[in-house]
Design a protein around this motif. Structure first.
Motif, PDB file in Angstrom:
ATOM      1  N   VAL A   1     -28.817 -50.849 -83.120  1.00 52.45           N
ATOM      2  CA  VAL A   1     -28.803 -50.879 -84.588  1.00 52.45           C
ATOM      3  C   VAL A   1     -29.349 -52.229 -85.060  1.00 52.45           C
ATOM      4  O   VAL A   1     -30.128 -52.306 -86.010  1.00 52.45           O
ATOM      5  N   GLY A   2     -28.984 -53.300 -84.340  1.00 51.45           N
ATOM      6  CA  GLY A   2     -29.506 -54.637 -84.680  1.00 51.45           C
ATOM      7  C   GLY A   2     -31.029 -54.691 -84.573  1.00 51.45           C
ATOM      8  O   GLY A   2     -31.692 -55.317 -85.416  1.00 51.45           O
ATOM      9  N   ASP A   3     -31.603 -54.051 -83.552  1.00 54.97           N
ATOM     10  CA  ASP A   3     -33.078 -53.996 -83.431  1.00 54.97           C
ATOM     11  C   ASP A   3     -33.682 -53.317 -84.657  1.00 54.97           C
ATOM     12  O   ASP A   3     -34.698 -53.756 -85.189  1.00 54.97           O
ATOM     13  N   PHE A   4     -33.055 -52.209 -85.064  1.00 56.97           N
ATOM     14  CA  PHE A   4     -33.576 -51.472 -86.228  1.00 56.97           C
ATOM     15  C   PHE A   4     -33.534 -52.371 -87.463  1.00 56.97           C
ATOM     16  O   PHE A   4     -34.490 -52.436 -88.243  1.00 56.97           O
TER      17      PHE A   4
ATOM     18  N   VAL B   1     -39.481 -46.848 -88.342  1.00 56.87           N
ATOM     19  CA  VAL B   1     -38.942 -47.899 -89.223  1.00 56.87           C
ATOM     20  C   VAL B   1     -39.906 -48.145 -90.381  1.00 56.87           C
ATOM     21  O   VAL B   1     -39.507 -48.195 -91.552  1.00 56.87           O
ATOM     22  N   LYS B   2     -41.183 -48.259 -90.045  1.00 54.24           N
ATOM     23  CA  LYS B   2     -42.189 -48.547 -91.086  1.00 54.24           C
ATOM     24  C   LYS B   2     -42.295 -47.384 -92.080  1.00 54.24           C
ATOM     25  O   LYS B   2     -42.374 -47.592 -93.294  1.00 54.24           O
ATOM     26  N   ILE B   3     -42.298 -46.160 -91.553  1.00 57.87           N
ATOM     27  CA  ILE B   3     -42.396 -44.988 -92.446  1.00 57.87           C
ATOM     28  C   ILE B   3     -41.244 -45.005 -93.451  1.00 57.87           C
ATOM     29  O   ILE B   3     -41.426 -44.798 -94.659  1.00 57.87           O
TER      30      ILE B   3
ATOM     31  N   THR C   1     -26.070 -42.190 -96.106  1.00 56.53           N
ATOM     32  CA  THR C   1     -24.995 -42.927 -95.440  1.00 56.53           C
ATOM     33  C   THR C   1     -25.187 -43.005 -93.922  1.00 56.53           C
ATOM     34  O   THR C   1     -24.326 -43.534 -93.222  1.00 56.53           O
ATOM     35  N   PHE C   2     -26.261 -42.473 -93.394  1.00 50.20           N
ATOM     36  CA  PHE C   2     -26.572 -42.695 -91.971  1.00 50.20           C
ATOM     37  C   PHE C   2     -27.246 -44.060 -91.868  1.00 50.20           C
ATOM     38  O   PHE C   2     -27.921 -44.511 -92.799  1.00 50.20           O
ATOM     39  N   VAL C   3     -27.079 -44.722 -90.726  1.00 50.78           N
ATOM     40  CA  VAL C   3     -27.363 -46.155 -90.707  1.00 50.78           C
ATOM     41  C   VAL C   3     -28.831 -46.490 -90.994  1.00 50.78           C
ATOM     42  O   VAL C   3     -29.119 -47.465 -91.690  1.00 50.78           O
ATOM     43  N   THR C   4     -29.763 -45.684 -90.477  1.00 50.27           N
ATOM     44  CA  THR C   4     -31.187 -46.028 -90.673  1.00 50.27           C
ATOM     45  C   THR C   4     -31.552 -46.015 -92.155  1.00 50.27           C
ATOM     46  O   THR C   4     -32.154 -46.946 -92.679  1.00 50.27           O
ATOM     47  N   ARG C   5     -31.145 -44.961 -92.824  1.00 46.56           N
ATOM     48  CA  ARG C   5     -31.502 -44.810 -94.254  1.00 46.56           C
ATOM     49  C   ARG C   5     -30.742 -45.828 -95.092  1.00 46.56           C
ATOM     50  O   ARG C   5     -31.277 -46.354 -96.085  1.00 46.56           O
TER      51      ARG C   5
ATOM     52  N   ARG D   1     -26.657 -48.359 -79.283  1.00 48.86           N
ATOM     53  CA  ARG D   1     -28.077 -48.059 -79.047  1.00 48.86           C
ATOM     54  C   ARG D   1     -28.314 -46.566 -79.267  1.00 48.86           C
ATOM     55  O   ARG D   1     -27.518 -45.724 -78.860  1.00 48.86           O
ATOM     56  N   ARG D   2     -29.431 -46.281 -79.930  1.00 54.38           N
ATOM     57  CA  ARG D   2     -29.766 -44.891 -80.212  1.00 54.38           C
ATOM     58  C   ARG D   2     -31.227 -44.628 -79.884  1.00 54.38           C
ATOM     59  O   ARG D   2     -32.071 -45.518 -79.926  1.00 54.38           O
ATOM     60  N   ASP D   3     -31.511 -43.341 -79.604  1.00 57.22           N
ATOM     61  CA  ASP D   3     -32.875 -42.859 -79.356  1.00 57.22           C
ATOM     62  C   ASP D   3     -33.315 -42.191 -80.652  1.00 57.22           C
ATOM     63  O   ASP D   3     -33.013 -41.026 -80.894  1.00 57.22           O
ATOM     64  N   TRP D   4     -34.003 -42.973 -81.513  1.00 53.82           N
ATOM     65  CA  TRP D   4     -34.343 -42.479 -82.860  1.00 53.82           C
ATOM     66  C   TRP D   4     -35.767 -41.931 -82.903  1.00 53.82           C
ATOM     67  O   TRP D   4     -36.733 -42.688 -82.705  1.00 53.82           O
ATOM     68  N   GLY D   5     -35.912 -40.642 -83.239  1.00 55.35           N
ATOM     69  CA  GLY D   5     -37.234 -40.041 -83.424  1.00 55.35           C
ATOM     70  C   GLY D   5     -37.445 -39.629 -84.871  1.00 55.35           C
ATOM     71  O   GLY D   5     -36.616 -39.925 -85.741  1.00 55.35           O
TER      72      GLY D   5
END
Ligand code: NAP
Ligand code: F7E
Length: 327
Positions: A257-260, A314-316, A193-197, A222-226
């Motif tokens: 989030v839109g970029d992701f 993102v690709k992973i 339920t987190f946005v990336t997943r 905007r987030r700093d996603w590692g």
């Protein structure tokens, strides 16, 4: 060298599973606190688990809960860890608005119960606290260890309380205790339920013909996603340092989030505009608009630097979710 023994709260979560993996690889004995559930909740660590009767077993799981302070004392006395990694929490920001009291109990007071259990049991373990970039909230980026805390959710407020309790136990009782102020970190093991997943799972389902629409809230945050495994390594490094301290851990980059969404759909050769729709239920009463971490201190003192940046992440994640569904 004497046997290193770690106790991990939150071992069944994303970070706990990577940390357990890495510590076992380093030769640690690892103990994990797990919650009793009517269904199994250990999927992320099942691949690490051996029956405790197996002479090679080095991972041991114990029932308990962060709301149960006396259990934390008995567990520490039994396990006698040399390092405690406190990752357990109600960690969902949106949910914390629905359950502010519960979030305060688990994510805030849970830390105090564990610190107090360490103090009364006199177990001389080093302590890691899973602090969060959410504590910076409305403070403009870039955020480093000296940035002002301005929490924007019950979750963030509970983490600020925990942060200060950790500092207080360090100063009052000389505990070797560190706050890792980690910015968002993701992986194929990220909660769904987190946005990336949520995005990468939806893409896999769309590619497999199982879903058509993905409903999302605010695309402008905007987030700093590692990448989560690298962040678990930073936690370990903090507890190996000469002195206890607090560190920001981040990539130093930010995307919306839109970029992701765009990067993830493009990677799967799908048109995001055909599939993504807005649903206000995913908006938050107060939002954190912009986070970019400055991890200079972690680089200088711990030799830690992000290796994987958001476009690669993102690709992973897309590839892993597609592979899971064979899509
Ligand atoms: P997660 O996947 O949500 O895992 C949370 C863990 O806490 C799970 O093992 C969960 O157990 C456990 N837990 C929840 N309530 C508990 C309770 N009452 N008693 C005992 N255990 C409890 O979180 P994560 O992404 O791995 O994050 C780990 C920690 O870092 C959390 O404290 C989070 O707030 C913090 N953090 C995360 C990020 C990030 O981007 N991932 C960034 C900064 C800080 P169940 O499996 O039984 O639910
Ligand atoms: O939201 C927006 C949402 O839930 C990211 C936790 O690990 O990282 C995490 O907290 C952004 C927010 O993570 C949806 O409004 C849009 O702006 O993935 P998230 P988070 O809130 O940043 C920090 C560092 C932690 O410490 C936390 O434990 O995405 N967003 N639409 C959405 N978010 C969700 N979940 N779902 C949506 O549909």
């Amino acid at each position: 060298m004497s046997q290193q023994v770690a106790l991990i709260t939150g071992i069944t979560g994303q970070d706990g599973s990577y940390l357990a993996e890495q510590l076992l690889d380093k030769g640690y004995v690892v103990h994990g606190l797990i919650r009793r559930s009517s269904t199994f909740n250990t999927a992320r660590i099942d691949h690490l688990y051996l029956d405790p009767h197996d002479p090679d077993a080095r991972l041991f799981l114990h029932y308990g809960d962060l709301t149960d302070g006396s259990r934390l004392v008995t567990l520490l006395e039994r396990v006698e860890p040399t390092e405690v990694y406190h990752l357990g929490a109600q960690s969902h920001v949106r949910v914390s608005f629905d359950e502010p009291e519960f979030t305060g109990d688990v994510t805030g007071l849970g830390t105090t119960r564990l610190l107090e259990a360490l103090r009364v049991s006199k177990v001389p373990a080093r302590f890691y606290q899973a602090s969060s970039s959410e504590m910076f909230g409305a403070t403009p980026p870039p955020q480093n260890e000296n940035a002002f805390f301005y929490p924007r959710s019950p979750y963030a407020a509970a983490k600020v309380y925990s942060y200060w309790m950790v500092r207080n136990y360090r100063e009052a009782y000389g505990l070797f205790a560190c706050n890792g102020i980690l910015f968002n970190h993701e992986s194929p093991r990220r909660g769904e339920t987190f946005v990336t997943r949520k995005i990468t799972m939806a893409i896999a389902r769309i590619a497999a013909g199982l879903q058509d629409v993905l409903y999302l809230g605010n695309l402008d945050a905007r987030r700093d996603w590692g990448y989560a495994p690298e962040y678990a390594d930073a936690m370990w490094r903090m507890l190996q340092a000469d002195e206890p301290a607090d560190y920001v851990v981040a990539t130093g980059t930010s995307y919306s989030v839109g970029d992701f969404v765009r990067m993830a759909f493009e990677h799967a050769d799908l048109d995001w505009e055909k599939h993504v729709k807005f649903d206000p239920r995913y908006l938050r009463p107060t939002e954190v608009d912009d986070l970019i971490g400055d991890a200079t201190k972690a680089k200088d003192v711990l030799g830690w630097q992000a290796q994987t940046f958001t476009p690669e992440l993102v690709k992973i994640m897309v590839d892993a979710d597609r592979a899971r569904l064979g899509a």
